[in-house]
Design an enzyme around this catalytic site. Structure first.
Site, PDB file in Angstrom:
ATOM      1  N   LYS A 153      -7.299  10.556  28.486  1.00 28.06           N
ATOM      2  CA  LYS A 153      -5.933  11.103  28.526  1.00 28.06           C
ATOM      3  C   LYS A 153      -5.875  12.632  28.425  1.00 28.06           C
ATOM      4  CE  LYS A 153      -4.954   8.209  25.160  1.00 28.06           C
ATOM      5  NZ  LYS A 153      -4.350   7.289  24.171  1.00 28.06           N
ATOM      6  N   ASP A 189      -4.176   1.988  19.125  1.00 31.17           N
ATOM      7  CA  ASP A 189      -2.725   1.720  19.196  1.00 31.17           C
ATOM      8  C   ASP A 189      -2.402   0.298  19.682  1.00 31.17           C
ATOM      9  OD1 ASP A 189      -3.632   2.370  21.737  1.00 31.17           O
ATOM     10  OD2 ASP A 189      -2.072   3.841  22.177  1.00 31.17           O
TER      11      ASP A 189
HETATM   12  C1  GLC Z   1      -6.429   5.329  26.584  1.00 31.94           C
HETATM   13  C2  GLC Z   1      -7.363   5.147  25.398  1.00 31.94           C
HETATM   14  C3  GLC Z   1      -7.100   3.837  24.692  1.00 31.94           C
HETATM   15  C4  GLC Z   1      -5.628   3.726  24.329  1.00 31.94           C
HETATM   16  C5  GLC Z   1      -4.764   3.908  25.576  1.00 31.94           C
HETATM   17  C6  GLC Z   1      -3.272   3.851  25.270  1.00 31.94           C
HETATM   18  O1  GLC Z   1      -6.739   4.392  27.552  1.00 31.94           O
HETATM   19  O2  GLC Z   1      -8.715   5.216  25.834  1.00 31.94           O
HETATM   20  O3  GLC Z   1      -7.896   3.726  23.527  1.00 31.94           O
HETATM   21  O4  GLC Z   1      -5.372   2.488  23.729  1.00 31.94           O
HETATM   22  O5  GLC Z   1      -5.065   5.159  26.174  1.00 31.94           O
HETATM   23  O6  GLC Z   1      -2.883   4.862  24.400  1.00 31.94           O
END
Ligand code: GLC
Length: 446
Positions: A153, A189
Site C-alpha cells: 500500500k 485488520d
Molecule cells: C494490504 C496488506 C494486508 C491488509 C490489506 C487491507 O493488502 O498487505 O495485510 O490486510 O492491505 O488493509
C-alpha cells in the site's frame, strides 16, 4: 466516444461467470499451496488467534495502522454487545510519515499515543493491555510478535522489513517514557474485523477488507495447516490471514501491467492493484491518458492533472459513479477541477464508463475470492456463513456492495441464502482490543 476503443476496453475488463469460476478454482489451488508451505501467491499466514468466546471483558487500548489514517482507541468490553466508554483519535498519515525511516514512523506512533493519553485523560495508574492492528503481511511468531515480510500500500519506511514490529513499537513507547502499557496482541485488520463480528455472532468465519488495500482471513482447521508441523494433529481452529492482495492468477490488461511496472512493488499485490482504493483511480487515469493520446477523450488535448501519477484518486471514482444527473454536472465539474479545459458530456460519459467498468471488475474479482474462501471452508455450503466486511471501497463506492452480492449469488446459485455479507464498521481496531483480552486471559492462566 469511439465505439471500437470502448468495445475493446469493455471486452478486456469484463469477467464472465465462467472466468469467475476459473478464478475460484485457481484460488483454491493457491490456498492449498500456501497452507502446505510450498511457494505460491497466497501466503496463508497462521495468526495464533481463534474466534473469541464472546465473554471477554475489561478495558483495553488498540492501535490501528495500515490505511490512510492511524487510529488509537480505548474501550471497555462488557462480554458481548457494543463496548462502552469508547474514546477514539485519528491521525492522518502524510506521505513523509510512511516513507521515512522505521524509527521515525514508530516515534510518530508513540508520540500519538502520548497525545491520546493526555487529551482523552486515559488512566494509566493500573497497567493497561494494548492490541496492535498492523495491516501488512507479517510472519506471525506468536500472539504478540511478528516480523514484517514486506510493505504494501505504498508504505516504505526503511529498516522495518524483517523486524519484529511489536518490539519496534515497545521500544518507541519506552523512548517516549510512557509507562504501564503492555502490547499483548498483534493483529491484521481482516482478523480484527472477523473477531469483532464473531464476538456477537458465531456464524462469522470470514473477514474481508476492501479499502486502501484488500485482504481477507478465515477460520481454518488446525489439521489443515500442514506447514505448522507441531499443530498438525491437534483438534481446533485458527484464523488464517490469506494476504489475498497478492493473488496473481488474473487476466491483466496492458493498463494493469503498466500500473504494476510503475509501482514501488512490481510483480507483487496483483489482485490488490485491480481491486483496492489505492489503485482504482490510477487505473482510470492510465486508461484516460491512453484515450487522450488516441484523441478519443478531451479532444486529444493533454491536460494538467491527468498527466500526474496517482492524481486521480479512488474518491474521484466514487464521485464519478455517484453522479446520476442527466447532464453529468458532477463529473464535468470534477474534470474542470482537474484542469481539463471545456470538458463535454461525451467526455463525462467516457470517464463514467471507464470508472464503472473498473468498479464492476473489482467487485467481481472480490466476489470470486470471497466465494473461494467460503467453499474452502465448506465446499457444499451446508452451513450459514457471515462474511464481516469493511473498508472505504466496499462502504462508499456506489454500487460496489450490490455488485459483490450479485456475483456471489451468481456463483452460489440456490445456496446463496446461506451466505451473508455484512458491513462491520471499525472492527479492525475494536477486534484488536478483543484479541488483547483473549491474549491477556491466556497469559493469566499460564
Ligand atoms: C494490504 C496488506 C494486508 C491488509 C490489506 C487491507 O493488502 O498487505 O495485510 O490486510 O492491505 O488493509
Amino acid at each position: 466516444m469511439t465505439l471500437n476503443a470502448m468495445k475493446t476496453l469493455e471486452r478486456d475488463l469484463r469477467l464472465s461467470r465462467r472466468e469467475l469460476e476459473s478464478i475460484v478454482k485457481s484460488f483454491h489451488q493457491e490456498m492449498k499451496k500456501g497452507l502446505t508451505g510450498s511457494s505460491g501467491s497466497l501466503k496463508m499466514i497462521p495468526t495464533y488467534v481463534d474466534r473469541p468466546t464472546g465473554s471477554e471483558k475489561g478495558r483495553y487500548l488498540a492501535l490501528d495502522l495500515g490505511g490512510t489514517n492511524f487510529r488509537i482507541l480505548s474501550l471497555t468490553l462488557k462480554g458481548r454487545g457494543i463496548p462502552s466508554d469508547k474514546r477514539v483519535m485519528k491521525f492522518a498519515l502524510r506521505k513523509r510519515d510512511i516513507s521515512t525511516t522505521g524509527k521515525r514512523l514508530f516515534k510518530f506512533l508513540a508520540g500519538s499515543i502520548k497525545k491520546f493519553i493526555k487529551e482523552k485523560k486515559i488512566d494509566l495508574s493500573g497497567s493497561i493491555d494494548l492490541g496492535f492492528t498492523f495491516s501488512f503481511p507479517v510472519k506471525t511468531t506468536g500472539p504478540a510478535s511478528g516480523t514484517l515480510i514486506v510493505w504494501t500500500k505504498g508504505f516504505s519506511a526503511s529498516g522495518v522489513e524483517g523486524r519484529d514490529v511489536v518490539a519496534l513499537l515497545e521500544r518507541a513507547i519506552a523512548d517516549e517514557k510512557i509507562d504501564n502499557i503492555s502490547v499483548v496482541a498483534l493483529a491484521n485488520d481482516t482478523v480484527g474485523t472477523l473477531v469483532a463480528r464473531s464476538y456477537d455472532d458465531k456464524d462469522c468465519d470470514v473477514g474481508v477488507i476492501i479499502g486502501t488495500g484488500t485482504n481477507a482471513c478465515y477460520v481454518e482447521d488446525l489439521r489443515n495447516i500442514r506447514k505448522m508441523k507441531n499443530l498438525r494433529r491437534q483438534p481446533g481452529t485458527m484464523i488464517i490471514n490469506i494476504e489475498w492482495g497478492n493473488f496473481n492468477r488474473l487476466k491483466a490488461t496492458r493498463y494493469d501491467r503498466q500500473l504494476d511496472g510503475e509501482s514501488i512493488n512490481p510483480g507483487a499485490q496483483i489482485l490488490e492493484k485491480m481491486v483496492s482504493g489505492m489503485y482504482l483511480g490510477e487505473l482510470c487515469r492510465l486508461i484516460a491518458v491512453d484515450l487522450i493520446s488516441e484523441k478519443i477523450l478531451f479532444g486529444g488535448r493533454a491536460c494538467g492533472n491527468f498527466n500526474k501519477n496517482m492524481a486521480f484518486s479512488g474518491e474521484f471514482v466514487s464521485q464519478v459513479l455517484a453522479d446520476r444527473s442527466r447532464g453529468l454536472s458532477g463529473i464535468i465539474s470534477l474534470l474542470r477541477r482537474l484542469g481539463v479545459k471545456d470538458p463535454g458530456t461525451e467526455d463525462g460519459k467516457t470517464i463514467r464508463k471507464i470508472c464503472s467498468l473498473l468498479a464492476v471488475r473489482a467487485a467481481r474479482i472480490s466476489a470470486a475470492a470471497i466465494f473461494a474462501v467460503i467453499t474452502r471452508i465448506d465446499p457444499d455450503i451446508k452451513k450459514r456463513h457471515i462474511v464481516a466486511i469493511d473498508g472505504s471501497v466496499y462502504e462508499k463506492l456506489p454500487g460496489f456492495a450490490e455488485n459483490i452480492k450479485s456475483a456471489v449469488s451468481e456463483l452460489s446459485g440456490v445456496r446463496t441464502g446461506k451466505i451473508r455479507i455484512s458491513l462491520t464498521k471499525d472492527g479492525s481496531g475494536y477486534g484488536a482490543a478483543i484479541i488483547a483480552a483473549v491474549s491477556s486471559a491466556e497469559g493469566d492462566t499460564k
